[in-house]
Design a protein around this motif. Structure first.
Motif, PDB file in Angstrom:
ATOM      1  N   VAL A 296       9.184  -3.975   7.350  1.00  0.00           N
ATOM      2  CA  VAL A 296       8.669  -3.767   5.997  1.00  0.00           C
ATOM      3  C   VAL A 296       7.392  -2.957   6.128  1.00  0.00           C
ATOM      4  O   VAL A 296       6.482  -3.333   6.863  1.00  0.00           O
ATOM      5  N   THR A 335      17.367  -0.157  -5.037  1.00  0.00           N
ATOM      6  CA  THR A 335      17.074  -0.628  -3.681  1.00  0.00           C
ATOM      7  C   THR A 335      18.299  -1.248  -3.023  1.00  0.00           C
ATOM      8  O   THR A 335      18.478  -1.154  -1.804  1.00  0.00           O
ATOM      9  N   SER A 343      14.191  -2.409   1.718  1.00  0.00           N
ATOM     10  CA  SER A 343      13.227  -2.066   0.669  1.00  0.00           C
ATOM     11  C   SER A 343      13.449  -2.995  -0.522  1.00  0.00           C
ATOM     12  O   SER A 343      14.556  -3.489  -0.744  1.00  0.00           O
ATOM     13  N   TYR A 523       9.500   1.072  -5.567  1.00  0.00           N
ATOM     14  CA  TYR A 523       9.800   0.098  -4.516  1.00  0.00           C
ATOM     15  C   TYR A 523       8.782   0.151  -3.395  1.00  0.00           C
ATOM     16  O   TYR A 523       8.034   1.115  -3.252  1.00  0.00           O
ATOM     17  N   GLN A 524       8.763  -0.923  -2.610  1.00  0.00           N
ATOM     18  CA  GLN A 524       8.039  -0.953  -1.347  1.00  0.00           C
ATOM     19  C   GLN A 524       9.067  -0.763  -0.250  1.00  0.00           C
ATOM     20  O   GLN A 524      10.080  -1.460  -0.200  1.00  0.00           O
ATOM     21  N   ARG A 525       8.807   0.188   0.614  1.00  0.00           N
ATOM     22  CA  ARG A 525       9.824   0.601   1.565  1.00  0.00           C
ATOM     23  C   ARG A 525       9.952  -0.325   2.772  1.00  0.00           C
ATOM     24  O   ARG A 525       8.974  -0.820   3.316  1.00  0.00           O
ATOM     25  N   HIS A 527      12.670  -0.423   6.385  1.00  0.00           N
ATOM     26  CA  HIS A 527      13.659   0.400   7.074  1.00  0.00           C
ATOM     27  C   HIS A 527      14.322  -0.375   8.201  1.00  0.00           C
ATOM     28  O   HIS A 527      13.820  -1.407   8.645  1.00  0.00           O
TER      29      HIS A 527
END
Length: 556
Positions: A296, A335, A343, A523-525, A527
């Protein structure tokens, strides 16, 4: 950077592209990837975007700051827990009683890759260059209201020589602040604050930072084989680095690709040691894979509304048009269906995990709350009110984003959502290479942009001061005097009052998002990557460079 950061951060690639086509070629690389008893210290990996610049002073994006993070060190660097620790600084500085004068002793064994010592003057030269208006450094704003006289210099009211930084001798650097700065150590770990070798930079002139031959490292690695525009480069171990014995990798090969299919195949055949962030289809497929690594980030993503284009107000100067757009798309659906990589929706600018209240108990995002949510009914009401105020029945707007496959899917998602929920809207999609997208942003040659920002240091200010009037990273024509005052108060008036500072930062975010809808949070990414188990200590960061590889090694 931010992260970016940009983590820009303005960083923008939704790139979830993955690929490497040539890294596996050659006997040396092949043996390293497939495994050998000698565990050759060569890493093959991919990146989703090109390097815009190798000049730390001019860098504004995550791709450039990643390179700086591998090749350069400032007074501080980040450890594996995202804590700033002394690098070129030889231990902790002496600090005056009023908290405004810092005296740093520098390591005597720190050297540039050409063998010259890193001196206090290298910091003086670099910092003066950054705040000099003639340089045009967008990140100069990070010095404002921090280092003494920085703001006056950037406004043309003082000379670069007046900056509050002084070389007492080759190994002693004195830094004078405008007022105490609670996050100074993490700020000084950021790439804009690294030193520069004055002789080298002046010899190279305009060519400095344009390719690997015109760059000079003082960090764990040197950049090589980068021609300034190409999609391949490598890092080589810097044998002049003061802590070279701790650096195990001797070579790192990097290639960019924007096609989201080849990398997984290369990974599965043993030719790639680490993929980039996986696109949605692969993130879903490999979510439970033993090699999957989830992260995150501190990356906050949003629609950025440009209110001034070619010297004229755009329809986005209307607050009701902006509010309509901000509430007209389903963040959860985006998302979950487009990204599918960890995300999650965000209803504010400052992401989770970056800042806590003075007690250290409450996260900024939790206390600030939901400032912009999906509400198609209210979005339509704001939109129609805005159209009426503009005296039109329809609008055609442009959405600017990158040209990766996932960025194109993202653009199509927002086109569908916004046109469906806002009657009379026609959204034109413009997908261009990352470097071109940055240029169009800087020139404010867009209507709406898919934008993102990662933390440059651990404080809410790293996001909130992006949007002050005429700020170097504003690039949207947004201006609110009350907002500007709150940001200034947090930097100056309440620098020594943590509780009041916290309150004004919360109020500033509310004005930016809830009242003015200057941007629309998405959004908060997160991966997901695939990394071979034999790749050890690949350190990813919440702020500053996305990752560093000083401590990475191959164990087979």
């Amino acid at each position: 950077m931010k992260k970016s950061k940009f983590y820009l951060f303005t960083v923008l690639t939704l790139a979830l592209a993955l690929v490497l086509s040539a890294c596996g070629t050659g006997d040396k690389k092949e043996s390293a990837s497939k495994g050998s008893s000698s565990a050759e210290q060569v890493l093959n990996m991919i990146e989703p975007t090109e390097i815009p610049t190798g000049d730390p002073t001019l860098a504004t994006d995550s791709a450039s700051f990643i390179v700086i993070g591998q090749t350069m060190e400032g007074l501080y660097t980040l450890n594996d827990k995202d804590l700033p620790v002394p690098a070129i600084a030889d231990g902790k500085p002496e600090v005056s009683k009023d908290g405004t004068v810092y005296t740093f002793k520098l390591r005597k064994d720190a050297k540039w890759a050409n063998g010259e010592p890193v001196t206090a003057n290298d910091f003086v030269f670099s910092w003066r260059r950054a705040v000099d208006p003639n340089t045009g450094a967008q990140y100069a704003y990070m010095f404002a209201d921090v280092v003494k006289n920085a703001s006056a210099i950037m406004e043309g009211k003082a000379k670069p020589e007046d900056l509050g930084v002084k070389a007492i001798d080759d190994n002693t650097l004195e830094v004078t602040l405008e007022q105490p700065v609670p996050y100074l150590d993490s700020l000084l770990a950021f790439g804009t604050f690294v030193p520069l070798n004055e002789k080298f930079v002046k010899e190279k002139g305009d060519k400095f930072g344009t390719n690997s031959d015109n760059m000079l490292a003082n960090g764990p690695f040197k950049l090589a084989k980068w021609d300034g525009t190409g999609l391949t480069w490598k890092y080589e171990k810097n044998d002049k680095y003061y802590d070279k014995d701790a650096v195990k990798l001797k070579e790192i090969n990097v290639q960019v690709s924007k096609t989201p299919n080849t990398a997984v195949n290369l990974y599965n055949t043993g030719k790639v040691d680490r993929t980039g962030a996986l696109s949605a289809e692969y993130a879903k497929q490999y979510a439970n894979n033993k090699d999957a690594v989830k992260m995150v980030e501190s990356s906050s993503w949003y629609l950025k509304f440009n209110q001034l284009r070619n010297g004229k107000e755009t329809p986005l100067a209307n607050v009701n048009i902006r509010k309509g757009l901000a509430m007209a798309f389903d963040k959860k659906a985006y998302t979950e269906t487009v990204l599918s990589n960890g995300s999650f929706p965000s209803n504010g600018l400052v992401p989770k995990g970056v800042a806590k209240d003075p007690s250290g108990e409450t996260d900024f995002r939790d206390e600030s709350g939901d400032l912009s949510t999906y509400d198609p009914k209210q979005a339509k009401e704001y939109w129609e009110k805005g159209l009426k105020e503009l005296g039109v029945k329809s609008l055609e707007l442009e959405l600017l984003s990158d040209d990766t496959e996932n960025a194109k899917k993202t653009s199509e998602f927002f086109q569908d959502q916004l046109q469906k929920n806002l009657p009379g809207l026609k959204l034109k999609l413009t997908n261009v290479p990352f470097k071109i997208r940055l240029q169009k942003q800087d020139q404010q040659d867009y209507d709406i942009q898919m934008a993102g920002w990662g933390a440059d240091y651990l404080d809410a200010m790293t996001y909130l001061d992006l949007f002050v009037t005429n700020g170097g990273n504003n690039k949207a024509g947004y201006s609110n005097k009350k907002y500007d005052q709150l940001i200034n108060d947090a930097k100056v008036k309440y620098a020594n009052d943590p509780e009041k500072r916290w309150e004004v930062l919360l109020e500033a975010e509310k004005i930016l998002i809830q009242d003015d809808a200057a941007i629309a949070p998405i959004y908060q990414r997160g991966h997901l990557t695939l990394t071979q188990p034999y790749v050890k200590n690949f350190e990813e960061h919440l702020f500053g460079p996305d990752y560093t590889m000083k401590n990475t090694y191959i164990e087979k």
